[in-house]
Design an enzyme around this catalytic site. Structure first.
Site, mmCIF file in Angstrom:
data_model
loop_
_atom_site.group_PDB
_atom_site.id
_atom_site.type_symbol
_atom_site.label_atom_id
_atom_site.label_comp_id
_atom_site.label_asym_id
_atom_site.label_seq_id
_atom_site.Cartn_x
_atom_site.Cartn_y
_atom_site.Cartn_z
ATOM 1 N N GLY A 6 -26.921 38.556 10.318
ATOM 2 C CA GLY A 6 -26.543 39.508 11.506
ATOM 3 C C GLY A 6 -25.174 39.559 11.398
ATOM 4 O O GLY A 6 -24.489 39.797 12.366
ATOM 5 N N GLY A 14 -21.989 38.804 14.987
ATOM 6 C CA GLY A 14 -22.059 38.064 13.654
ATOM 7 C C GLY A 14 -20.783 38.779 12.905
ATOM 8 O O GLY A 14 -20.098 37.972 12.193
ATOM 9 N N SER A 40 -29.861 32.639 23.952
ATOM 10 C CA SER A 40 -29.579 33.465 25.019
ATOM 11 C C SER A 40 -30.211 32.897 26.282
ATOM 12 O O SER A 40 -31.331 32.155 26.196
ATOM 13 C CB SER A 40 -30.264 34.784 24.482
ATOM 14 O OG SER A 40 -30.008 35.721 25.831
ATOM 15 N N TYR A 46 -38.654 38.878 23.763
ATOM 16 C CA TYR A 46 -37.428 38.474 23.402
ATOM 17 C C TYR A 46 -36.931 37.330 23.909
ATOM 18 O O TYR A 46 -36.512 36.440 23.299
ATOM 19 C CB TYR A 46 -36.489 39.640 23.911
ATOM 20 C CG TYR A 46 -34.996 39.382 23.610
ATOM 21 C CD1 TYR A 46 -34.390 39.306 22.230
ATOM 22 C CD2 TYR A 46 -34.155 38.813 24.706
ATOM 23 C CE1 TYR A 46 -33.019 39.126 21.985
ATOM 24 C CE2 TYR A 46 -32.886 38.577 24.372
ATOM 25 C CZ TYR A 46 -32.192 38.654 23.137
ATOM 26 O OH TYR A 46 -30.819 38.187 22.911
HETATM 27 N N1 LIG Z 1 -25.372 41.569 23.089
HETATM 28 C C1 LIG Z 1 -25.708 40.755 23.904
HETATM 29 O O1 LIG Z 1 -25.664 40.611 24.980
HETATM 30 C C2 LIG Z 1 -26.433 39.351 23.492
HETATM 31 C C3 LIG Z 1 -26.482 38.283 24.393
HETATM 32 C C4 LIG Z 1 -27.341 37.131 24.305
HETATM 33 C C5 LIG Z 1 -27.601 37.018 22.878
HETATM 34 N N2 LIG Z 1 -27.378 37.998 21.783
HETATM 35 C C6 LIG Z 1 -27.823 37.531 20.542
HETATM 36 O O2 LIG Z 1 -26.855 37.686 19.465
HETATM 37 C C7 LIG Z 1 -27.217 37.956 18.337
HETATM 38 C C8 LIG Z 1 -26.327 39.063 17.781
HETATM 39 O O3 LIG Z 1 -26.669 40.247 18.368
HETATM 40 P P1 LIG Z 1 -25.411 41.629 18.766
HETATM 41 O O4 LIG Z 1 -25.143 41.368 20.239
HETATM 42 O O5 LIG Z 1 -24.367 41.169 18.016
HETATM 43 O O6 LIG Z 1 -26.248 42.586 18.323
HETATM 44 P P2 LIG Z 1 -25.983 43.806 17.310
HETATM 45 O O7 LIG Z 1 -24.613 44.401 17.455
HETATM 46 O O8 LIG Z 1 -27.256 44.617 17.279
HETATM 47 O O9 LIG Z 1 -26.028 43.116 15.869
HETATM 48 C C9 LIG Z 1 -27.303 42.272 15.316
HETATM 49 C C10 LIG Z 1 -27.126 41.907 14.113
HETATM 50 O O10 LIG Z 1 -28.658 41.537 13.740
HETATM 51 C C11 LIG Z 1 -28.932 42.126 12.742
HETATM 52 N N3 LIG Z 1 -30.555 42.372 12.721
HETATM 53 C C12 LIG Z 1 -31.092 42.939 13.590
HETATM 54 N N4 LIG Z 1 -32.520 43.021 13.364
HETATM 55 C C13 LIG Z 1 -32.442 42.696 12.164
HETATM 56 C C14 LIG Z 1 -33.460 42.669 11.329
HETATM 57 N N5 LIG Z 1 -34.988 43.281 11.582
HETATM 58 N N6 LIG Z 1 -33.296 42.107 9.895
HETATM 59 C C15 LIG Z 1 -32.260 41.869 9.612
HETATM 60 N N7 LIG Z 1 -31.107 41.820 10.169
HETATM 61 C C16 LIG Z 1 -31.456 42.413 11.600
HETATM 62 C C17 LIG Z 1 -28.159 43.565 12.661
HETATM 63 O O11 LIG Z 1 -28.163 44.091 11.219
HETATM 64 P P3 LIG Z 1 -28.255 45.601 11.114
HETATM 65 O O12 LIG Z 1 -27.116 46.094 11.986
HETATM 66 O O13 LIG Z 1 -27.838 45.880 9.672
HETATM 67 O O14 LIG Z 1 -29.442 46.383 11.588
HETATM 68 C C18 LIG Z 1 -26.886 42.962 13.184
HETATM 69 O O15 LIG Z 1 -26.099 42.618 11.824
HETATM 70 C C19 LIG Z 1 -28.674 38.329 18.451
HETATM 71 O O16 LIG Z 1 -29.460 37.152 17.870
HETATM 72 C C20 LIG Z 1 -29.038 38.688 20.085
HETATM 73 O O17 LIG Z 1 -30.394 38.101 20.305
HETATM 74 C C21 LIG Z 1 -26.819 39.067 22.272
#
Ligand SMILES: NC(=O)c1ccc[n+]([C@@H]2O[C@H](COP(=O)([O-])OP(=O)(O)OC[C@H]3O[C@@H](n4cnc5c(N)ncnc54)[C@H](OP(=O)(O)O)[C@@H]3O)[C@@H](O)[C@H]2O)c1
Length: 259
Positions: A9, A15, A119, A143
């Protein structure tokens, strides 16, 4: 000596922000992502050593990605994830990272570390620890179940892999202004109030770099402090059962056994 950090990610959001900070510290960063253009742009902006494209919904793609990582790994940042329904949530958010960690097991340095992005959503998740692919249709419940799996994995990996010198930890990044849950109108509504990805990445980078004595194996953190999780995400029995069912789900035959 520079360390090698693999960030899943790493093409967006938390990430990507963490990868930037780690590269600035002098780490050799290997990014994994799914979206080609985002991944290429991320590689350039981070100055990453490598960028490997893989859709984590496809466990075969995870295996091919692991084959391309042929150097000792100091830290695996197990962060890829999204708001998916059906079996995709558990497949992308848990099974893919579980499989990748197993495939890299023999490549971890003597003091390897696994940092997993979990989360608060674990609190309302639905997860059948004996059959993780039997899931609910609700995206948010599925989720949350996958985020329970992240915490159960972290706890059980700490127990099983301590003998290998691996330190697994997890964290809640807060509500973050990233691409996450872009199709959920209510979540999007609050985005102006959420943390920036860089702010959220601070705890990730701390977990990836702090001296081991400062961290609890299997621990869960928020804003650099120990954080609370519900019993469904901390139960030793559920952790053990999920580990066994996850091995079956990813095809356990060729995975390295624990020591
Ligand atoms: N944002 C929040 O409020 C929040 C809260 C709690 C936990 N989280 C967790 O934080 C982590 C990162 O999320 P983020 O907030 O940074 O969201 P984000 O901006 O959507 O980034 C998600 C990352 O995961 C990758 N990803 C998603 N689906 C994928 C798949 N099918 N195969 C390979 N890579 C995949 C994306 O790759 P591409 O961009 O290349 O598609 C991107 O690099 C996640 O595990 C999420 O559950 C987020």
């Amino acid at each position: 000596m520079s360390r090698t950090v693999v960030v899943t990610g790493g093409s967006a959001g938390i990430g990507l922000a963490a990868a930037r900070l780690l590269a600035e510290r002098g780490d050799r960063v290997i990014l994994l992502g799914r979206h080609e253009r985002r991944l290429t742009a991320a590689r350039e902006s981070v100055g990453a050593a490598a960028a490997i494209r893989a859709d984590f919904a496809d466990l075969g793609a995870v295996r091919r990605a692991a084959d391309r990582i042929d150097e000792p790994v100091d830290v695996l940042v197990n962060n890829a994830g999204g708001l998916y329904g059906g079996t995709t949530a558990i497949r992308v958010n848990h099974l893919a990272g579980f499989l990748l960690a197993h495939l890299l097991l023999d490549r971890f340095a003597a003091t390897g570390r696994i940092v997993t992005t979990a989360s608060l959503a674990e609190a309302w998740g639905v997860l059948d620890v004996d059959e993780p692919l039997r899931t609910t249709r609700s995206r948010w419940l599925a989720y949350g179940g996958s985020k329970q799996a992240n915490l159960l994995f972290t706890r059980e990996a700490a127990r099983r892999w301590a003998g290998r010198g691996i330190l697994p930890v997890a964290f809640f990044p807060g509500l973050v202004r990233s691409r996450f849950a872009g199709t959920s109108p209510l979540f999007v509504l609050g985005k102006p109030l959420y943390l920036s990805p860089a702010r959220a990445a601070d705890t990730l980078v701390w977990l990836a770099t702090a001296p081991p004595g400062e961290l609890a194996p299997g621990g869960y953190y928020f804003l650099r402090q120990p954080f609370f999780a519900t019993p469904r995400s901390t139960s030793a029995d559920r952790a053990r059962r999920l580990w066994e069912s996850s091995l079956r789900a990813v095809g356990e035959g060729d995975l390295a056994p624990e020591r």
